[in-house]
Design a protein around this motif. Structure first.
Motif, PDB file in Angstrom:
ATOM      1  N   SER A  17       0.747  -1.292   0.086  1.00 38.78           N
ATOM      2  CA  SER A  17       0.223   0.034   0.146  1.00 38.78           C
ATOM      3  C   SER A  17       0.912   1.159  -0.261  1.00 38.78           C
ATOM      4  O   SER A  17       2.028   1.461   0.532  1.00 38.78           O
ATOM      5  CB  SER A  17      -0.737  -0.042   1.213  1.00 38.78           C
ATOM      6  OG  SER A  17      -1.841  -1.310   1.415  1.00 38.78           O
ATOM      7  N   VAL A  64      -9.045   0.109 -10.914  1.00 32.85           N
ATOM      8  CA  VAL A  64      -8.470   0.377  -9.651  1.00 32.85           C
ATOM      9  C   VAL A  64      -9.600   0.501  -8.603  1.00 32.85           C
ATOM     10  O   VAL A  64      -9.540   0.750  -7.208  1.00 32.85           O
ATOM     11  CB  VAL A  64      -7.727   1.965  -9.382  1.00 32.85           C
ATOM     12  CG1 VAL A  64      -6.612   1.945 -10.307  1.00 32.85           C
ATOM     13  CG2 VAL A  64      -8.904   3.048  -9.579  1.00 32.85           C
ATOM     14  N   ARG A  67      -9.543  -1.073  -4.786  1.00 30.10           N
ATOM     15  CA  ARG A  67      -8.356  -1.063  -4.208  1.00 30.10           C
ATOM     16  C   ARG A  67      -7.971   0.408  -3.908  1.00 30.10           C
ATOM     17  O   ARG A  67      -7.272   0.445  -2.898  1.00 30.10           O
ATOM     18  CB  ARG A  67      -7.282  -1.480  -5.326  1.00 30.10           C
ATOM     19  CG  ARG A  67      -7.572  -3.169  -5.806  1.00 30.10           C
ATOM     20  CD  ARG A  67      -6.668  -3.727  -6.541  1.00 30.10           C
ATOM     21  NE  ARG A  67      -6.284  -2.868  -8.049  1.00 30.10           N
ATOM     22  CZ  ARG A  67      -5.402  -2.404  -8.339  1.00 30.10           C
ATOM     23  NH1 ARG A  67      -4.124  -2.326  -7.655  1.00 30.10           N
ATOM     24  NH2 ARG A  67      -5.080  -1.561  -9.448  1.00 30.10           N
ATOM     25  N   PHE A  68      -8.337   1.271  -4.781  1.00 33.74           N
ATOM     26  CA  PHE A  68      -7.904   2.467  -4.369  1.00 33.74           C
ATOM     27  C   PHE A  68      -9.140   3.430  -3.911  1.00 33.74           C
ATOM     28  O   PHE A  68     -10.259   3.231  -4.231  1.00 33.74           O
ATOM     29  CB  PHE A  68      -7.284   3.558  -5.670  1.00 33.74           C
ATOM     30  CG  PHE A  68      -6.175   2.754  -6.385  1.00 33.74           C
ATOM     31  CD1 PHE A  68      -5.428   1.706  -5.894  1.00 33.74           C
ATOM     32  CD2 PHE A  68      -5.556   3.597  -7.426  1.00 33.74           C
ATOM     33  CE1 PHE A  68      -4.507   1.364  -6.464  1.00 33.74           C
ATOM     34  CE2 PHE A  68      -4.334   3.117  -8.005  1.00 33.74           C
ATOM     35  CZ  PHE A  68      -3.773   1.856  -7.593  1.00 33.74           C
ATOM     36  N   MET A  83      -3.959   3.670  -1.835  1.00 29.76           N
ATOM     37  CA  MET A  83      -3.631   2.739  -2.845  1.00 29.76           C
ATOM     38  C   MET A  83      -3.321   1.313  -1.998  1.00 29.76           C
ATOM     39  O   MET A  83      -2.209   1.273  -1.505  1.00 29.76           O
ATOM     40  CB  MET A  83      -2.547   3.052  -3.922  1.00 29.76           C
ATOM     41  CG  MET A  83      -2.859   4.459  -4.651  1.00 29.76           C
ATOM     42  SD  MET A  83      -1.599   4.794  -6.000  1.00 29.76           S
ATOM     43  CE  MET A  83      -0.335   4.953  -4.935  1.00 29.76           C
ATOM     44  N   LEU A  86      -1.369  -3.052  -4.399  1.00 32.75           N
ATOM     45  CA  LEU A  86      -0.989  -2.688  -5.616  1.00 32.75           C
ATOM     46  C   LEU A  86      -0.455  -3.977  -6.284  1.00 32.75           C
ATOM     47  O   LEU A  86      -0.061  -4.794  -5.824  1.00 32.75           O
ATOM     48  CB  LEU A  86       0.209  -1.641  -5.161  1.00 32.75           C
ATOM     49  CG  LEU A  86      -0.276  -0.475  -4.577  1.00 32.75           C
ATOM     50  CD1 LEU A  86       0.984   0.215  -3.986  1.00 32.75           C
ATOM     51  CD2 LEU A  86      -0.430   0.687  -5.978  1.00 32.75           C
ATOM     52  N   LYS A  87      -0.322  -3.561  -7.752  1.00 29.82           N
ATOM     53  CA  LYS A  87       0.078  -4.603  -8.949  1.00 29.82           C
ATOM     54  C   LYS A  87       1.081  -3.834  -9.692  1.00 29.82           C
ATOM     55  O   LYS A  87       1.257  -2.627  -9.637  1.00 29.82           O
ATOM     56  CB  LYS A  87      -0.992  -4.847  -9.573  1.00 29.82           C
ATOM     57  CG  LYS A  87      -2.464  -5.457  -8.883  1.00 29.82           C
ATOM     58  CD  LYS A  87      -3.516  -5.758  -9.939  1.00 29.82           C
ATOM     59  CE  LYS A  87      -4.904  -6.271  -9.362  1.00 29.82           C
ATOM     60  NZ  LYS A  87      -5.905  -6.282 -10.121  1.00 29.82           N
ATOM     61  N   ASP A  90       0.353  -1.020 -11.735  1.00 25.36           N
ATOM     62  CA  ASP A  90      -0.014   0.241 -11.168  1.00 25.36           C
ATOM     63  C   ASP A  90       1.449   1.112 -11.348  1.00 25.36           C
ATOM     64  O   ASP A  90       1.262   2.347 -10.919  1.00 25.36           O
ATOM     65  CB  ASP A  90      -0.324   0.345  -9.995  1.00 25.36           C
ATOM     66  CG  ASP A  90      -1.806  -0.550  -9.793  1.00 25.36           C
ATOM     67  OD1 ASP A  90      -1.778  -1.464  -8.698  1.00 25.36           O
ATOM     68  OD2 ASP A  90      -2.638  -0.398 -10.432  1.00 25.36           O
ATOM     69  N   THR A  91       2.418   0.594 -11.735  1.00 26.41           N
ATOM     70  CA  THR A  91       3.778   1.541 -11.929  1.00 26.41           C
ATOM     71  C   THR A  91       3.610   2.598 -12.603  1.00 26.41           C
ATOM     72  O   THR A  91       3.196   2.383 -14.008  1.00 26.41           O
ATOM     73  CB  THR A  91       4.759   0.539 -12.219  1.00 26.41           C
ATOM     74  OG1 THR A  91       5.198  -0.315 -11.346  1.00 26.41           O
ATOM     75  CG2 THR A  91       5.989   1.363 -12.301  1.00 26.41           C
ATOM     76  N   VAL A 121       5.838  -0.616  -8.337  1.00 27.72           N
ATOM     77  CA  VAL A 121       5.476  -1.764  -7.757  1.00 27.72           C
ATOM     78  C   VAL A 121       6.284  -2.888  -8.220  1.00 27.72           C
ATOM     79  O   VAL A 121       6.026  -3.096  -9.343  1.00 27.72           O
ATOM     80  CB  VAL A 121       3.885  -1.914  -7.953  1.00 27.72           C
ATOM     81  CG1 VAL A 121       3.375  -3.315  -7.005  1.00 27.72           C
ATOM     82  CG2 VAL A 121       3.035  -0.814  -7.467  1.00 27.72           C
TER      83      VAL A 121
END
Length: 123
Positions: A17, A64, A67-68, A83, A86-87, A90-91, A121
């Motif tokens: 997160s 998102v 998750r966000f 967030m 994170l995956k 998501d970078t 991430v």
């Protein structure tokens, strides 16, 4: 015009997160709806989340949702993006923006932008 400064980005492992913050200048922050966008290398800037000036209504990209969480503290002139989960996808560089136009999802609806904060991430 509103000056925006983001912070809170960094490197995190998948599943972790981060909380991004965006501090705005000006005395009329409560009048502005705010948005978060992100841009990965070689890709266009993409909508992530937005919040109405009052903070009552929120909007999310499907990628998102769940998750966000976007929130707004008008007393602190700050908008947040929490967030979780994170995956690696998501970078990106994350930008906050102040909305002036119609709609919430297009970058063209936003006039003022911060400098961005990098979120990476790792898998």
């Amino acid at each position: 015009q509103v000056q925006l400064v983001e912070s809170g980005g960094g490197l995190v492992q998948a599943g972790g997160s981060l909380r991004l913050s965006c501090v705005a200048s000006g005395r009329t922050f409560s009048n502005y709806a705010m948005g978060w966008f992100r841009q990965a290398p070689g890709q266009e800037r993409a909508f992530v989340a937005a919040i109405a000036g009052s903070g009552v209504s929120t909007y999310y990209a499907d990628s998102v949702k769940g998750r966000f969480t976007i929130s707004k503290d008008n007393a602190k002139n700050t908008v947040y993006l929490q967030m979780n989960g994170l995956k690696p996808e998501d970078t990106a560089v994350y930008y906050c923006a102040a909305k002036i136009g119609a709609g919430y999802y297009s970058p063209s609806a936003y006039r003022d932008w911060g400098q961005g904060t990098q979120v990476t991430v790792s898998s």
